[in-house]
Design a protein around this motif. Structure first.
Motif, short mmCIF file in Angstrom:
data_model
loop_
_atom_site.label_atom_id
_atom_site.label_comp_id
_atom_site.label_asym_id
_atom_site.label_seq_id
_atom_site.Cartn_x
_atom_site.Cartn_y
_atom_site.Cartn_z
N GLY A 69 -37.16 43.96 80.49
CA GLY A 69 -36.45 43.64 79.26
C GLY A 69 -37.23 44.07 78.02
O GLY A 69 -36.66 44.22 76.95
N GLU A 70 -38.50 44.26 78.14
CA GLU A 70 -39.35 44.61 77.00
C GLU A 70 -40.40 45.62 77.49
O GLU A 70 -40.94 45.46 78.59
N THR A 71 -40.65 46.65 76.69
CA THR A 71 -41.72 47.57 77.09
C THR A 71 -42.83 47.56 76.05
O THR A 71 -42.59 47.32 74.86
N ARG A 72 -44.04 47.81 76.51
CA ARG A 72 -45.22 47.84 75.65
C ARG A 72 -46.00 49.10 75.95
O ARG A 72 -46.17 49.45 77.12
N THR A 73 -46.47 49.76 74.93
CA THR A 73 -47.34 50.91 75.18
C THR A 73 -48.75 50.55 74.75
O THR A 73 -48.96 49.68 73.89
N GLY A 74 -49.70 51.23 75.35
CA GLY A 74 -51.09 50.95 75.02
C GLY A 74 -52.01 51.75 75.92
O GLY A 74 -51.60 52.71 76.57
N VAL A 75 -53.24 51.30 75.96
CA VAL A 75 -54.25 51.99 76.76
C VAL A 75 -54.66 51.07 77.91
O VAL A 75 -54.97 49.89 77.69
N TYR A 76 -54.64 51.63 79.10
CA TYR A 76 -55.00 50.86 80.29
C TYR A 76 -56.50 50.57 80.27
O TYR A 76 -57.32 51.48 80.17
N ARG A 77 -56.86 49.30 80.34
CA ARG A 77 -58.26 48.89 80.30
C ARG A 77 -58.67 48.13 81.56
O ARG A 77 -59.44 47.17 81.50
N GLY A 78 -58.13 48.52 82.69
CA GLY A 78 -58.54 47.91 83.95
C GLY A 78 -57.86 46.58 84.22
O GLY A 78 -56.85 46.25 83.58
N VAL A 79 -58.40 45.84 85.18
CA VAL A 79 -57.81 44.54 85.52
C VAL A 79 -58.78 43.42 85.17
O VAL A 79 -60.00 43.58 85.22
N GLY A 80 -58.20 42.27 84.82
CA GLY A 80 -58.99 41.10 84.44
C GLY A 80 -59.41 40.30 85.67
O GLY A 80 -59.07 40.65 86.79
N PRO A 81 -60.10 39.18 85.45
CA PRO A 81 -60.67 38.41 86.57
C PRO A 81 -59.63 37.81 87.51
O PRO A 81 -59.94 37.51 88.66
#
Ligand code: BTN
Length: 268
Positions: free
Chosen positions: A228-240
């Motif tokens: 329903g919503e898209t976001r663009t950005g820079v992939y910075r890996g995965v969190g804990p």
């Protein structure tokens, strides 16, 4: 020619006493192995219980998609997990599963198997497997069913035309038929090793291996479909907790725990 069936008795012997795959429930045809495993989870079956089917008539993928499960061509398997982890860490079990399955396949295929967040397995840009986690995170004892769908002996014509540029099977990638019976115990062994590492305090190691297998290198421009919503950005890996870290234009990191991520196409 009809491909050969699995031999459940042989598999039971091969998996007996192992961490994953004992007990083994085997069905020729089922709606969804995840549904059956969820029933067994509610009935109290232990971690490692496996439901395996030759064919699914209502195989489910993430985001309410269907998972194509033609008879005897793939591995359609669901495992009960009762991890010795706090409920907040339940999301990590699928990441560990993806690392284990990728490691087992990479060894056999001799090609890089990448993981596209959260847990699609990709070879040469084509999806060969997916994982679907369902279960309960609440309460003191978290439990989940993790289902694996792996395309093994499918040919291109076994998939609908609209998927041809996105999916593949081990057979399509290697030009030979695969013995599912040999493959399954190897997958379960590697999966159990990752799971055990997670349970014994190795979360950071598992996350590091996940990052090493990540389809997107950190710094890739991506678009995330949140439904329903898209976001663009820079992939910075995965969190804990295994969530995707997306750096937005403002420099703020957003944690995404559900969605679909694609490479951002450069506009010319
Ligand atoms: C995905 O990539 O969307 C996840 C696919 C998971 C498919 C497997 S096949 C065995 C198990 N039973 C199901 O109904 N789904 C999972």
């Amino acid at each position: 020619m009809t491909p050969p069936p699995l031999n459940p008795e042989w598999l039971r012997q091969a998996l007996a006493g192992g961490r994953f795959g004992d007990p083994l429930f085997y069905e020729e045809r089922i709606g969804s192995t995840n549904d059956r495993a969820l029933e067994l989870l509610e009935a109290g079956y232990p971690q490692g219980t496996l439901v395996l089917a030759e064919e699914q008539t209502r195989g489910r993928g993430r985001r309410e998609r269907a998972w194509l499960s033609p008879p005897r061509l793939g591995i359609y398997a669901s495992l009960i997990l009762r991890p010795a982890l706090p409920p907040s860490a339940l999301g990590l079990v699928t990441l560990a599963a993806a690392v284990g399955v990728a490691r087992a396949l990479e060894g056999r295929l001799g090609r890089a198997v990448k993981i596209k967040w959260p847990n699609d397995l990709i070879v040469a840009g084509q999806k060969i497997a997916g994982l679907l986690a369902e279960g309960r995170g609440g309460g003191a004892a978290p439990a989940a069913v993790v289902g694996l769908g792996l395309n093994v002996n499918h040919q291109e014509t076994d998939f609908p035309a609209e998927l041809h540029d996105r999916v593949a099977s081990l057979r399509m990638l290697s030009g030979r038929e695969w013995d599912r019976q040999v493959l399954l115990p190897e997958i379960l062994r590697a999966w159990a090793e990752e799971h055990r590492d997670l349970e014994s305090g190795g979360t950071n190691r598992v996350l590091r291996r996940w990052e090493q297998a990540s389809f997107f290198p950190p710094g890739t421009g991506v678009v995330v479909d949140l439904g329903g919503e898209t976001r663009t950005g820079v992939y910075r890996g995965v969190g804990p907790g295994g969530e995707l870290r997306l750096e937005e234009g403002s420099g703020i990191i957003r944690s995404v725990s559900f969605g679909e991520v694609e490479r951002l196409r450069e506009e010319r």
